[in-house]
Design an enzyme around this catalytic site. Structure first.
Site, PDB file in Angstrom:
ATOM      1  N   GLU A   1       0.884  -1.171   0.000  1.00  0.00           N
ATOM      2  CA  GLU A   1       0.000   0.000   0.000  1.00  0.00           C
ATOM      3  C   GLU A   1       0.921   1.219   0.000  1.00  0.00           C
ATOM      4  OE1 GLU A   1      -3.569   0.343   0.509  1.00  0.00           O
ATOM      5  OE2 GLU A   1      -3.798  -1.777   0.027  1.00  0.00           O
TER       6      GLU A   1
ATOM      7  N   CYS B   1      -1.826   9.194   2.605  1.00  0.00           N
ATOM      8  CA  CYS B   1      -1.659   8.654   1.257  1.00  0.00           C
ATOM      9  C   CYS B   1      -2.857   8.954   0.366  1.00  0.00           C
ATOM     10  CB  CYS B   1      -1.429   7.141   1.316  1.00  0.00           C
ATOM     11  SG  CYS B   1      -2.654   6.283   2.299  1.00  0.00           S
TER      12      CYS B   1
END
Lengths: 491, 487
Positions: free
Chosen positions: A225, A263
């Site tokens: 990720e 993110c």
């Protein structure tokens, strides 16, 4: 010198060799079959829920300490989100664990088949510092629900949280199967040398490469990720109410969540030349309304990142593009919400992920140009777009690629358990949340069953033309042809 | 055409140029439409139909594969993969609507499948036609541009692909690159959106390490030692036939899901061995080395790998059937061995050949320890009528796939995912799983401006926290308050 300070159930300090022993214990526990049963998984998830409830204040405290997060933000983004996820896992666990029956055509063999999910074994979760509780425990929920033993290595850049997890998790969860190992890059390296059945990594692309390279030695499957520059396309919206709401959502996603260090936070905006001035004014207004009191904003995680962000503004041409904000407080590690208008695209602020409260606004002739702009750049974790134009929306979905596309809002895709969360290309691979978490940490094993009653002699050698013919019919599901051929009535 | 059919060496520059061209084709949107994908699949279906005899011949040249096996295991499976994909393409391409959570109310959500981009398929030598075309079908059906690198160890099939594939598909988007290690290395240095590799664990590690440099996701279809547990309560005649055809009827044991070794009880072993001998003679005659129904060993290297196993001390005296070899013809007869040492080569490494060791235990429950002492295989088989034993097998044995009372068939079922776990691989394919393997599942969430939860935003208050708590936990009351309370 490796810093390893995890605590075992018996409160003993771990040494360098202790790390391997801990992992070996997890493996022994897994091999014993303890983690596979429904009851064990349920008990662990319930324990996790208790941890979230009973230690909520402590969690909010360490998040404030590590990142300066306001308690409401910390609850909204981490503790609350986790509670929802654990509830969802508990609700669905039995269903997820159940074998999935597979439909088969009549002549297909085997006669009965199903897909049985089974745990992978002993998994490693390496989490990031910006949502240090959320990004640690969310993957752990999946690992546990899927029946694995799991080792968590929280980020050392959020030390209060790392310590909290190392101390509290063993009190609530089965410490023979679920362990927290603290430490920095050296500990990470030692862990990566070991053989895992899965590695789940959240962090930067640079470290992601290191993780995957290490995993390759053991053929360990990984989920990465990562991040990227998540853009928000801002089209003209008819009503001022919609505009105001959209700008609020943009501001929330840029500054309201870990001060831009997320993110899925907005990295930069794309807007038309024409609309930019209005947008900037609206943003200024919302900044004043939401963030006048800097206590409602998080802090930059450490000096290194603070300096990095300040350096982005050093360049003359970048500094010249500043239209709001820009003041910094080194002692507090605080940078106020900052807006830049058209900084040069070849400067670091536009080539690297910002991960901070600096918001470049890039203007285009027409809003549709944003699609080409995005296609020329690496695939981000999410593309945000504020627009009512259905055709434009479809073009964005069809002609760009990203982990996710979110229309007219920000960040909430993180809370939705029915959609997969993960990247593509440079933003990573593998997905989780909801059932996707369960699947991520499972081996979906097909199981076929046959009996001895029906037997086709033409399956076996010695071969001849007749057998070939029969098989041709079978493979085309041509039952009539098959029967005729079998009875010798057809060539 | 590239590789050994041209005079230039396929090096890094050529690899770069190839990827660049494919990337341009992909960016132009060529491969994304339903029409293009369907046209390619139809082209492949025509190729399989029109070139069946050329394919069969190439397989005979590479492996002395019997025509039946070429048909059964390669041509027909490739054809059904193609037709299944064509039939379901439209359905698979449709976005999947999913319910959105109450936390994000009001919103609509869907999952859109999109191609990854430009992908690399590296295939193996034992089913050189199928293992090349099957993943390529998956890549195409998901809308990608693809480079196929067939195995150089099956040169006739590799050459066939290089020659005929461009005649049937769009070669600006689908390319064949022939070659061995240097060419593969040049390809692996490029940046791909996915790499799909079929082969062994050693090269699998190299592929994954190369992919790591570009954060490229991989599918690795590897192998392992697929065990077969045989209980004494089965219909022995049928069981033995199924085991035999799964072992020697699949490329003479050179198949990733062929039975590698048998485990049975000490008391049952003699009967099992007898039954196997009878069946082997029925299938392959008294002189199996002369049977046209057995594939040969692919090359001298693998031949030696197998004879080394047979010649090992304390192993060669355990042969109870077969053992004949012919180095010139690269043929090895179906061979049974009984109770070889556990640390022998034949019990440590994947056999991938016509040798079948039989391991005996006192009771079948003891077999789980043996199986689990080895790495997780691609497939595990059990022959039994005992439901309890079957359930224990299922719970205790982790493998890519499990089949009860038969062997190898699950690979033909397009509704089951085919792939490994642990050392036997990463990822799965076949049927819709192929489409998924080469797609990115993009979440698309859409909201409006109707409902706004002021509680989301600073300045934060305890009341907002209370509402958020309720909202996140799906409370309708909190939702109501969140939507309508003004801050």
């Amino acid at each position: 010198m490796a810093l390893i300070t995890g605590k075992k159930c018996g409160d003993e300090e771990m040494g360098a060799l202790g790390l391997e022993t801990e992992v070996a214990e997890a493996r022994t526990t897994f091999d014993s079959g303890k983690t596979k049963g429904f009851e064990w998984r349920k008990s662990q998830l319930e324990a996790l829920l208790r941890l979230l409830q009973e230690k909520e204040e402590d969690m909010l405290k360490v998040l404030k300490e590590d990142l300066g997060k306001h308690r409401v933000e910390a609850y909204r983004d981490e503790v609350g989100a986790l509670t929802k996820s654990v509830d969802n896992a508990l609700l669905n666990l039995k269903k997820w664990m159940a074998p999935e029956k597979v439909s088969l055509p009549l002549v297909a063999v085997p006669t009965v088949a199903e897909i049985v999910p089974e745990p992978l074994g002993v998994v490693l979760v390496m989490s990031s510092w910006n949502f240090p509780i959320g990004l640690s425990l969310e993957p752990m929920i999946g690992a546990i629900a899927a029946g694995n033993a799991a080792i968590l290595k929280p980020s050392e850049l959020a030390p209060a949280t790392s310590e909290f997890l190392a101390v509290e998790v063993p009190k609530y969860l089965d410490c023979e199967a679920i362990k927290v190992i603290q430490g920095g890059p050296q500990v990470a390296e030692q862990l990566l040398d070991l053989k895992w059945d899965k590695i789940f990594f959240t962090g930067s692309a640079q470290v992601g490469r290191i993780v995957m390279t290490a995993a390759a030695k053991h053929l360990t499957p990984v989920t990465l990720e990562l991040g990227g520059k998540c853009p928000a396309i801002f089209d003209s919206l008819k009503s001022s109410r919609d505009q105001r709401m959209a700008v609020g959502r943009v501001a929330g996603a840029k500054w309201g969540s870990c001060l831009g260090q997320a993110c899925i936070g907005i990295d930069y905006l794309l807007v038309t030349d024409e609309y930019a001035p209005t947008l900037i004014e609206l943003l200024k207004g919302v900044i004043k309304e939401f963030f006048s009191n800097s206590e409602h904003l998080a802090r930059i995680v450490n000096k290194h990142h603070f300096q990095r962000l300040c350096n982005l503004l050093q360049d003359e041409s970048v500094a010249a593009s500043l239209v709001h904000g820009g003041s910094v407080n080194a002692e507090e590690l605080f940078i106020e919400p900052t807006i830049l208008l058209n900084p040069p695209l070849d400067k670091e602020i536009m080539t690297e992920e910002i991960f901070g409260p600096l918001l470049p606004i890039i203007t285009l002739k027409k809003i549709e140009d944003s699609i080409e702009f995005l296609r020329a750049r690496p695939k981000p974790l999410v593309i945000y777009a504020f627009t009512h134009d259905e055709k434009f929306k479809q073009r964005i979905v069809d002609d760009t690629s990203s982990g996710c596309v979110m229309f007219n809002d920000t960040l909430i895709q993180y809370l939705c358990d029915t959609i997969p969360f993960g990247g593509v290309g440079q933003s990573g691979f593998g997905q989780y949340h909801g059932k996707f978490s369960f699947d991520n940490f499972s081996n979906r094993k097909p199981v076929g069953r046959r009996n001895f009653l029906i037997e086709f002699s033409f399956r076996y050698p010695p071969w001849n033309e007749k057998k070939l013919q029969l098989l041709r019919h079978i493979y085309r599901f041509d039952y009539i042809g098959f029967v005729l051929c079998f009875l010798g009535l057809k060539r | 055409m590239e590789g050994k059919t041209s005079n230039e060496v396929f090096n890094r520059e050529k690899a770069e140029a190839t990827v660049k061209e494919l990337r341009q084709s992909f960016r132009a949107g060529k491969t994304k439409t339903y029409e293009w994908r369907a046209a390619q699949l139809e082209g492949i279906a025509r190729l399989i139909k029109e070139k069946e005899s050329e394919i069969t011949q190439a397989l005979r040249s590479d492996l002395a594969k019997p025509e039946m096996e070429s048909y059964l295991h390669e041509i027909s499976l490739a054809k059904s993969a193609c037709l299944f994909a064509l039939k379901n393409l439209k359905k698979w391409m449709k976005p999947e609507k999913v319910p959105a959570a109450i936390t994000t109310f009001p919103s609509s959500a869907q999952i859109v499948s999109e191609p990854l981009g430009v992908v690399l398929v590296i295939s193996a030598w034992n089913y050189p036609f199928l293992l090349s075309i099957d993943p390529v079908i998956g890549a195409i059906v998901a809308g990608n541009a693809v480079v196929l690198k067939p195995s150089e160890i099956a040169p006739a099939t590799s050459e066939l692909f290089a020659k005929i594939l461009p005649e049937y598909v769009d070669s600006s988007c689908i390319k064949v690159v022939e070659g061995g290690v240097p060419e593969t290395t040049a390809l692996l240095e490029q940046k791909w959106d996915k790499i799909f590799y079929t082969g062994n664990g050693k090269v699998g590690r190299i592929v994954m390490a190369a992919a790591a440099k570009n954060l490229t996701p991989v599918s690795l279809e590897l192998g392992g030692k697929s065990p077969v547990l045989v209980d004494s309560d089965v219909n022995l005649k049928v069981a033995v036939k199924r085991i035999a055809v799964g072992k020697w009827g699949c490329n003479n044991g050179q198949a990733c899901i062929a039975p590698d070794y048998i485990i049975t009880t000490k008391s049952f072993a003699p009967q099992l061995v007898e039954a196997l001998k009878v069946t082997l003679e029925r299938f392959y005659g008294k002189n199996p080395l002369e049977s046209a129904d057995l594939s040969r060993i692919v090359n001298l290297n693998h031949f030696k790998h197998l004879t080394d196993m047979l010649d090992e001390e304390n192993v060669s005296d355990k042969i109870v059937c077969g053992g004949q070899t012919d180095e010139k013809q690269l043929k090895i007869a179906p061979t049974l061995l009984l109770d070889v040492p556990h640390d022998s080569l034949i019990m440590k490494n994947e056999i991938f050949g016509p040798l079948l060791p039989i391991v005996t235990v006192d009771k079948l429950e003891d077999s789980f320890e043996i199986i689990n002492s080895k790495s997780k295989p691609l497939a595990a088989y059990i022959f039994t009528k005992n439901k309890k034993l079957e359930q224990e097998f299922l719970s205790n044995v982790s493998a890519g796939g499990i089949l009860v009372n038969d062997v190898a068939l699950h690979l033909a079922n397009l509704y089951l995912p085919f792939g490994g776990v642990g050392e036997s691989g990463i990822g799965a394919y076949h049927g819709k799983f192929s489409f998924d393997a080469f797609s990115h599942k993009k979440a698309v969430l859409s909201r409006g401006f109707a409902g706004e939860a002021g509680a989301r935003y600073p300045p934060y208050t305890p009341e907002k926290q209370w509402i958020l708590k309720g909202l996140i936990n799906g409370s309708i009351v909190a939702l109501f308050l969140a939507l309508f309370k003004r801050f």
